[in-house]
Scaffold this motif. Sequence first.
Motif, PDB file in Angstrom:
ATOM      1  N   ARG A 121       1.299  -0.717   0.090  1.00  0.00           N
ATOM      2  CA  ARG A 121       0.057  -0.369   0.294  1.00  0.00           C
ATOM      3  C   ARG A 121       0.783   1.044  -0.415  1.00  0.00           C
ATOM      4  O   ARG A 121       1.922   1.040   0.165  1.00  0.00           O
ATOM      5  CB  ARG A 121      -1.241   0.342   1.442  1.00  0.00           C
ATOM      6  N   VAL A 122       0.372   2.468  -0.342  1.00  0.00           N
ATOM      7  CA  VAL A 122       0.926   3.833  -0.478  1.00  0.00           C
ATOM      8  C   VAL A 122       1.246   4.501   1.059  1.00  0.00           C
ATOM      9  O   VAL A 122       0.169   3.914   1.784  1.00  0.00           O
ATOM     10  CB  VAL A 122       0.127   4.320  -1.514  1.00  0.00           C
ATOM     11  N   SER A 123       2.344   4.595   1.028  1.00  0.00           N
ATOM     12  CA  SER A 123       3.158   4.615   2.738  1.00  0.00           C
ATOM     13  C   SER A 123       1.597   6.611   2.994  1.00  0.00           C
ATOM     14  O   SER A 123       0.810   6.861   2.180  1.00  0.00           O
ATOM     15  CB  SER A 123       3.629   5.456   3.126  1.00  0.00           C
ATOM     16  N   VAL A 124       1.153   6.061   4.166  1.00  0.00           N
ATOM     17  CA  VAL A 124      -0.217   7.771   4.766  1.00  0.00           C
ATOM     18  C   VAL A 124       0.679   8.451   4.950  1.00  0.00           C
ATOM     19  O   VAL A 124       0.002   9.437   4.704  1.00  0.00           O
ATOM     20  CB  VAL A 124      -0.664   6.476   6.032  1.00  0.00           C
ATOM     21  N   LEU A 125       1.904   8.176   5.042  1.00  0.00           N
ATOM     22  CA  LEU A 125       2.749   9.888   5.432  1.00  0.00           C
ATOM     23  C   LEU A 125       3.438  10.481   4.087  1.00  0.00           C
ATOM     24  O   LEU A 125       3.371  11.762   4.093  1.00  0.00           O
ATOM     25  CB  LEU A 125       3.951   9.323   6.500  1.00  0.00           C
ATOM     26  N   LYS A 126       3.947   9.441   2.772  1.00  0.00           N
ATOM     27  CA  LYS A 126       4.388   9.979   1.461  1.00  0.00           C
ATOM     28  C   LYS A 126       3.089   9.185   0.913  1.00  0.00           C
ATOM     29  O   LYS A 126       3.689   8.165   0.219  1.00  0.00           O
ATOM     30  CB  LYS A 126       5.343   9.927   2.006  1.00  0.00           C
ATOM     31  N   ILE A 153       5.012   0.979   0.345  1.00  0.00           N
ATOM     32  CA  ILE A 153       5.247   0.170   1.409  1.00  0.00           C
ATOM     33  C   ILE A 153       4.964  -1.997   1.149  1.00  0.00           C
ATOM     34  O   ILE A 153       3.727  -1.801   1.008  1.00  0.00           O
ATOM     35  CB  ILE A 153       5.096   0.137   2.902  1.00  0.00           C
ATOM     36  N   TYR A 154       5.527  -2.659   1.592  1.00  0.00           N
ATOM     37  CA  TYR A 154       5.381  -4.299   1.102  1.00  0.00           C
ATOM     38  C   TYR A 154       5.484  -4.619   2.403  1.00  0.00           C
ATOM     39  O   TYR A 154       6.384  -4.963   3.428  1.00  0.00           O
ATOM     40  CB  TYR A 154       6.156  -4.869  -0.040  1.00  0.00           C
ATOM     41  N   PHE A 187      -8.100  -6.035   5.405  1.00  0.00           N
ATOM     42  CA  PHE A 187      -9.535  -6.338   4.428  1.00  0.00           C
ATOM     43  C   PHE A 187     -10.498  -4.826   4.628  1.00  0.00           C
ATOM     44  O   PHE A 187     -11.112  -4.673   3.530  1.00  0.00           O
ATOM     45  CB  PHE A 187      -9.852  -7.487   3.968  1.00  0.00           C
ATOM     46  N   SER A 188     -10.269  -4.354   5.279  1.00  0.00           N
ATOM     47  CA  SER A 188     -11.359  -3.382   5.613  1.00  0.00           C
ATOM     48  C   SER A 188     -10.250  -1.738   5.210  1.00  0.00           C
ATOM     49  O   SER A 188     -11.354  -0.932   4.780  1.00  0.00           O
ATOM     50  CB  SER A 188     -11.769  -3.075   7.192  1.00  0.00           C
ATOM     51  N   GLU A 189      -9.252  -2.202   4.950  1.00  0.00           N
ATOM     52  CA  GLU A 189      -8.509  -0.825   4.484  1.00  0.00           C
ATOM     53  C   GLU A 189      -8.407  -1.078   2.623  1.00  0.00           C
ATOM     54  O   GLU A 189      -8.022  -1.876   2.421  1.00  0.00           O
ATOM     55  CB  GLU A 189      -6.994  -1.239   4.844  1.00  0.00           C
TER      56      GLU A 189
END
Length: 127
Positions: free
Chosen positions: A75-80, A85-86, A105-107
Amino acid sequence: MEKEFHRVLLDALTEAMVRKSVVTVKNVENSSIIVVTVTEDEIIISLSRIPSMMNDVISAVSDCLGRSPDMVYNRVSVLKDDFIIYYMVWLNNNEGGRSFIEKEFSEAQNRITYLSQKALTYLQDMN
């Protein structure tokens, strides 16, 4: 990945397991960061910057644990925004595993690329 880095990674895994905490490994040669998080419910290895290292990391950790990961996703980082991030996850506990999968799975931003049979069973039980 070189043998020395395998040793460092497995040392970090051992330290995280003993302390039940987070251990970070930085590889100066390729600017990657590996974070090892261990709880009673799961072992999470997160890798940034170098996705090509993922198979080596999975191999080293799976050999050490004697089992393959239960989930692999990114997913793409919530900070940048441009920082992916794998994640590689080994589930340790049935109830904790179910909770972890439900949460992940809710994300909506997670891109799940692999689920083990165990993880699929948990997912099917949720529905």
